[in-house]
Design a protein around this motif. Sequence first.
Motif, short mmCIF file in Angstrom:
data_model
loop_
_atom_site.label_atom_id
_atom_site.label_comp_id
_atom_site.label_asym_id
_atom_site.label_seq_id
_atom_site.Cartn_x
_atom_site.Cartn_y
_atom_site.Cartn_z
N CYS A 1 0.91 -1.29 -0.07
CA CYS A 1 -0.14 -0.05 -0.06
C CYS A 1 0.84 1.21 0.13
N LYS A 2 2.00 1.26 0.83
CA LYS A 2 2.90 2.35 0.75
C LYS A 2 3.61 2.61 -0.32
N ASN A 3 3.98 1.58 -0.83
CA ASN A 3 4.68 1.61 -2.18
C ASN A 3 3.75 1.97 -3.39
N ALA A 4 2.61 1.63 -3.44
CA ALA A 4 1.72 2.17 -4.41
C ALA A 4 1.22 3.47 -4.25
N CYS A 5 1.28 4.29 -3.06
CA CYS A 5 0.71 5.32 -2.71
C CYS A 5 1.63 6.55 -3.33
N PRO A 6 1.17 7.40 -4.02
CA PRO A 6 1.87 8.49 -4.55
C PRO A 6 2.22 9.36 -3.46
N LEU A 7 1.77 9.65 -2.30
CA LEU A 7 2.14 10.24 -1.33
C LEU A 7 3.16 9.87 -0.32
N THR B 1 -6.24 11.64 -2.07
CA THR B 1 -7.17 12.08 -3.24
C THR B 1 -8.01 10.85 -3.36
N ASP B 2 -7.94 9.78 -2.61
CA ASP B 2 -8.72 8.66 -2.61
C ASP B 2 -8.65 8.01 -4.00
N CYS B 3 -7.50 7.98 -4.47
CA CYS B 3 -7.24 7.31 -5.79
C CYS B 3 -7.32 5.53 -5.77
N GLY B 4 -7.16 5.17 -4.58
CA GLY B 4 -7.62 3.74 -4.38
C GLY B 4 -6.18 2.84 -4.67
N ALA B 5 -5.29 3.70 -5.03
CA ALA B 5 -4.18 2.73 -5.34
C ALA B 5 -3.60 1.57 -4.24
N CYS B 6 -3.89 2.30 -2.94
CA CYS B 6 -3.27 1.29 -1.68
C CYS B 6 -4.29 0.06 -1.97
N GLU B 7 -5.58 0.18 -1.99
CA GLU B 7 -6.49 -1.02 -1.99
C GLU B 7 -6.21 -1.88 -3.36
N ALA B 8 -5.95 -1.16 -4.47
CA ALA B 8 -5.57 -1.95 -5.52
C ALA B 8 -4.35 -2.75 -5.36
N ALA B 9 -3.57 -2.51 -4.77
CA ALA B 9 -2.20 -3.04 -4.65
C ALA B 9 -2.09 -4.06 -3.51
N CYS B 10 -3.14 -4.14 -2.53
CA CYS B 10 -3.13 -5.03 -1.37
C CYS B 10 -3.25 -6.29 -2.08
#
Lengths: 56, 66, 283
Positions: free
Chosen positions: C179-185, C226-235
């Motif tokens: 999740c943290k690797n996918a997160c742009p923040l 921004t609630d992009c959902g990358a974290c959940e998509a990567a999990c």
Amino acid sequence: MKNLMEHMGVEPGRLQFSWISSAESTKFVDVVTKVTESVKALGPNTNYVKKSGAKG
Amino acid sequence: MADFEPKIVSFLCNWCSYGAADLAGVGRAQYPPNVRVIRIPCSGRMSPKFFLAALREGADAVWVSG
Amino acid sequence: MESYIGKIKEISERLLNDGTVECVVGFRKGTVALTNEPCMITKASDVQDLVWDENCRLNLANYLTGRKEKIAVIAKGCDSRNIVNHIIENKISREQLVIIGVPCKGMVDKNNPEVLQANCATCLHRNPVIYDELCADLVEEQKEVDRYEDVRKIEAMETQDKWAFFEDLLTGCTRCYACKNACPLCYCPTCFVDESQPQWIGKGTDPIDIRTYHFLRAYHCAGRCTDCGACEAACPQNIKMRHFTKKLEKDCNELYGWEAGLTVDQRPPLDSFKVDDPDKFIM
């Protein structure tokens, strides 16, 4: 901060904030007493303690 | 749990509440001994890491005061 | 949305050929079904690899952090908001970027291609907020979606139920940090989980450590997510960690009237002080 803590299920009184000037020793005593009492009422912290033996 | 004595980790700003605590000591004011004071250079030094660590290690509450 | 790809390829090829940019960040077909992977195209002849469909879930702003060269990036609504974040936080300059805007119709759930993923279903910013080129006409924004239904549901719970809810939510977590690797923040050079002196958080899968990690990760995203959902998509464990960030997003919206990444001209609320900032939490 506090909002998310509570959202997560930590009791509201576990984290408290206040604002005291360095000249207000009476207010300090007041607040310490108030904080202590509210935490006493809350009981010991059981949720957010790491249970496994080793530290940190 | 009538005799429960909580451990309260308090983060006090050097210039505000820590000064007040000092003054309370000089004035010999009575207050509960449950707070464990940690002096921070400014309340701005406070970080969520600090109080999570405190709670994790068994503190009953955290009090931040500026 | 498959129809966009022709235009995307055309723009990318042109930008690479005339030397405007050195590389294009986009998606190519992934090795796992229903998942496209991010890629960097540096040669105009490789442009054919690019794809665009409903499986481009990850956030491409993640690949811009600290880049020095001129870059073109394909940006759907949420990507563009994270690019704004990056510009605000000085992680890349606007002049370096050519943003190829993609009006997005939502990505599908990785486990169920029949429905949109949760954050897309309630998305209010499908069109890119900032772009140089556009690969299709802007789409109509969704209206009257209830973004915070699940947050309110948790807010209404009792303390112990909340605790149990998150205990249950996080049981599968193996702390793989996808999740943290996918997160742009999450671009800090050393993450707090890797710091060892002092060590803020244990390395194992102790429930309290897991909770501390998710809590702090979410908190670092306050006013930026921004609630992009990358974290959940990567999990890989399908943990819904947006329950944490959503709450912060809602608070920021209610307390400061702030939504992350909409404009480059305004400083975020946690970065600025106003006399009328809410201070109800101070006694």
